[in-house]
Design a protein around this motif. Structure first.
Motif, PDB file in Angstrom:
ATOM      1  N   GLN A 103     -18.344  11.631 -29.443  1.00 31.63           N
ATOM      2  CA  GLN A 103     -17.449  12.356 -28.543  1.00 31.63           C
ATOM      3  C   GLN A 103     -18.248  12.888 -27.360  1.00 31.63           C
ATOM      4  OE1 GLN A 103     -16.271  15.458 -31.421  1.00 31.63           O
ATOM      5  NE2 GLN A 103     -17.105  16.939 -29.985  1.00 31.63           N
ATOM      6  N   LYS A 105     -17.470  15.568 -23.649  1.00 34.46           N
ATOM      7  CA  LYS A 105     -16.566  16.270 -22.739  1.00 34.46           C
ATOM      8  C   LYS A 105     -17.406  16.973 -21.687  1.00 34.46           C
ATOM      9  CE  LYS A 105     -14.474  20.301 -23.647  1.00 34.46           C
ATOM     10  NZ  LYS A 105     -13.513  21.288 -24.154  1.00 34.46           N
ATOM     11  N   GLU A 135      -9.965   2.837 -19.379  1.00 33.91           N
ATOM     12  CA  GLU A 135      -9.252   3.241 -20.594  1.00 33.91           C
ATOM     13  C   GLU A 135     -10.153   3.924 -21.625  1.00 33.91           C
ATOM     14  OE1 GLU A 135     -10.168  -1.243 -20.967  1.00 33.91           O
ATOM     15  OE2 GLU A 135      -9.332   0.050 -19.417  1.00 33.91           O
ATOM     16  N   GLU A 136     -11.491   3.981 -21.381  1.00 31.59           N
ATOM     17  CA  GLU A 136     -12.406   4.599 -22.331  1.00 31.59           C
ATOM     18  C   GLU A 136     -12.516   6.114 -22.183  1.00 31.59           C
ATOM     19  OE1 GLU A 136     -16.092   2.493 -23.610  1.00 31.59           O
ATOM     20  OE2 GLU A 136     -15.693   1.319 -21.779  1.00 31.59           O
ATOM     21  N   PHE A 137     -12.052   6.660 -21.047  1.00 36.33           N
ATOM     22  CA  PHE A 137     -12.162   8.097 -20.848  1.00 36.33           C
ATOM     23  C   PHE A 137     -10.959   8.627 -20.087  1.00 36.33           C
ATOM     24  CE2 PHE A 137     -14.172   6.107 -17.248  1.00 36.33           C
ATOM     25  CZ  PHE A 137     -13.942   6.933 -16.150  1.00 36.33           C
ATOM     26  N   ILE A 138     -10.767   9.938 -20.199  1.00 41.07           N
ATOM     27  CA  ILE A 138      -9.619  10.623 -19.599  1.00 41.07           C
ATOM     28  C   ILE A 138     -10.133  11.675 -18.618  1.00 41.07           C
ATOM     29  CG2 ILE A 138      -7.615  12.093 -20.057  1.00 41.07           C
ATOM     30  CD1 ILE A 138      -7.783  10.990 -23.005  1.00 41.07           C
ATOM     31  N   THR A 145     -13.148  13.506 -20.740  1.00 44.57           N
ATOM     32  CA  THR A 145     -13.405  13.320 -22.163  1.00 44.57           C
ATOM     33  C   THR A 145     -13.263  11.856 -22.553  1.00 44.57           C
ATOM     34  OG1 THR A 145     -11.086  13.706 -22.721  1.00 44.57           O
ATOM     35  CG2 THR A 145     -12.541  15.614 -22.784  1.00 44.57           C
ATOM     36  N   GLN A 146     -13.838  11.530 -23.713  1.00 40.41           N
ATOM     37  CA  GLN A 146     -13.662  10.185 -24.259  1.00 40.41           C
ATOM     38  C   GLN A 146     -12.220  10.019 -24.708  1.00 40.41           C
ATOM     39  OE1 GLN A 146     -14.837  12.632 -26.278  1.00 40.41           O
ATOM     40  NE2 GLN A 146     -13.410  12.398 -27.991  1.00 40.41           N
ATOM     41  N   ARG A 147     -11.737   8.788 -24.670  1.00 40.40           N
ATOM     42  CA  ARG A 147     -10.398   8.493 -25.195  1.00 40.40           C
ATOM     43  C   ARG A 147     -10.598   7.962 -26.608  1.00 40.40           C
ATOM     44  NH1 ARG A 147      -5.551   7.637 -22.511  1.00 40.40           N
ATOM     45  NH2 ARG A 147      -6.658   7.289 -20.553  1.00 40.40           N
ATOM     46  N   ASP A 148     -10.132   8.740 -27.575  1.00 38.83           N
ATOM     47  CA  ASP A 148     -10.292   8.355 -28.974  1.00 38.83           C
ATOM     48  C   ASP A 148      -9.705   6.972 -29.224  1.00 38.83           C
ATOM     49  OD1 ASP A 148     -11.540  10.764 -29.538  1.00 38.83           O
ATOM     50  OD2 ASP A 148      -9.682  11.742 -30.165  1.00 38.83           O
ATOM     51  N   LYS A 150     -10.673   4.203 -28.012  1.00 41.33           N
ATOM     52  CA  LYS A 150     -10.965   3.278 -26.910  1.00 41.33           C
ATOM     53  C   LYS A 150     -12.417   3.353 -26.444  1.00 41.33           C
ATOM     54  CE  LYS A 150      -6.706   1.809 -26.239  1.00 41.33           C
ATOM     55  NZ  LYS A 150      -6.301   0.434 -26.342  1.00 41.33           N
TER      56      LYS A 150
END
Length: 169
Positions: A103, A105, A135-138, A145-148, A150
């Motif tokens: 993870q 952030k 699509e790997e992060f938001i 943050t990471q996209r769970d 992805k």
């Protein structure tokens, strides 16, 4: 919501100057508007946070990683001359991390993110930047943050620039 491509020429100019400056400033340099510090990224699956601030603006990098041993990373924070932009970059100077991030952030306090990007590999030893897939992060208003489900678990650099809530008179 901020995107990685939603920024002005002024912001791009600041990014380029900041990146060039951060690359040239010694690690122990401290100034009124820029700061670059070294810290250890520790594996073991435990959540860790590292933070730096300039004035009332702060960047926090929270992560958990597995594999390998401690790695030396850098965090640079900077404030534009007119106090309208606050930037934060977190990266491994060797260009590639061998840790697997479960993870991550980055949070910019006191700003609203206008630009952010994350990389699995960065320029070092003749290698090219390899950005994470969108699509790997938001990118949120104040966090990246990471996209769970992805995120590929590879992170070597994260950059975010936020608009301060500075009001002109």
């Amino acid at each position: 919501m901020a995107t990685q491509h939603n920024f002005s020429v002024e912001t791009l100019s600041f990014v380029l100057v900041f990146v060039l400056f951060a690359a040239l400033v010694p690690v122990d340099a401290s100034a009124d508007r820029t700061k670059t510090v070294e810290f250890n990224v520790k594996p073991g699956g435990v959540v860790h946070t590292f933070s730096e601030a300039i004035r009332e603006y702060e960047c926090s990098f929270t992560y958990a990683s597995q594999g390998g041993t401690n790695e030396q990373w850098l965090m640079s924070v900077g404030l534009s001359d007119d106090d309208s932009l606050f930037s934060c970059s977190v990266w491994r100077p060797q260009g590639k991390s061998y840790l697997f991030f479960t993870q991550f952030k980055a949070e910019l306090k006191g700003t609203k993110i206008k630009y952010a990007n994350a990389f699995s590999q960065t320029v070092a030893a003749g290698q090219n930047d390899v950005p994470l897939k969108p699509e790997e992060f938001i990118v949120g208003d104040s966090t990246v943050t990471q996209r769970d489900g992805k995120f590929s678990a590879q992170l070597s650099k994260l950059t975010a620039i936020g608009q301060t809530r500075h009001d002109e008179l």
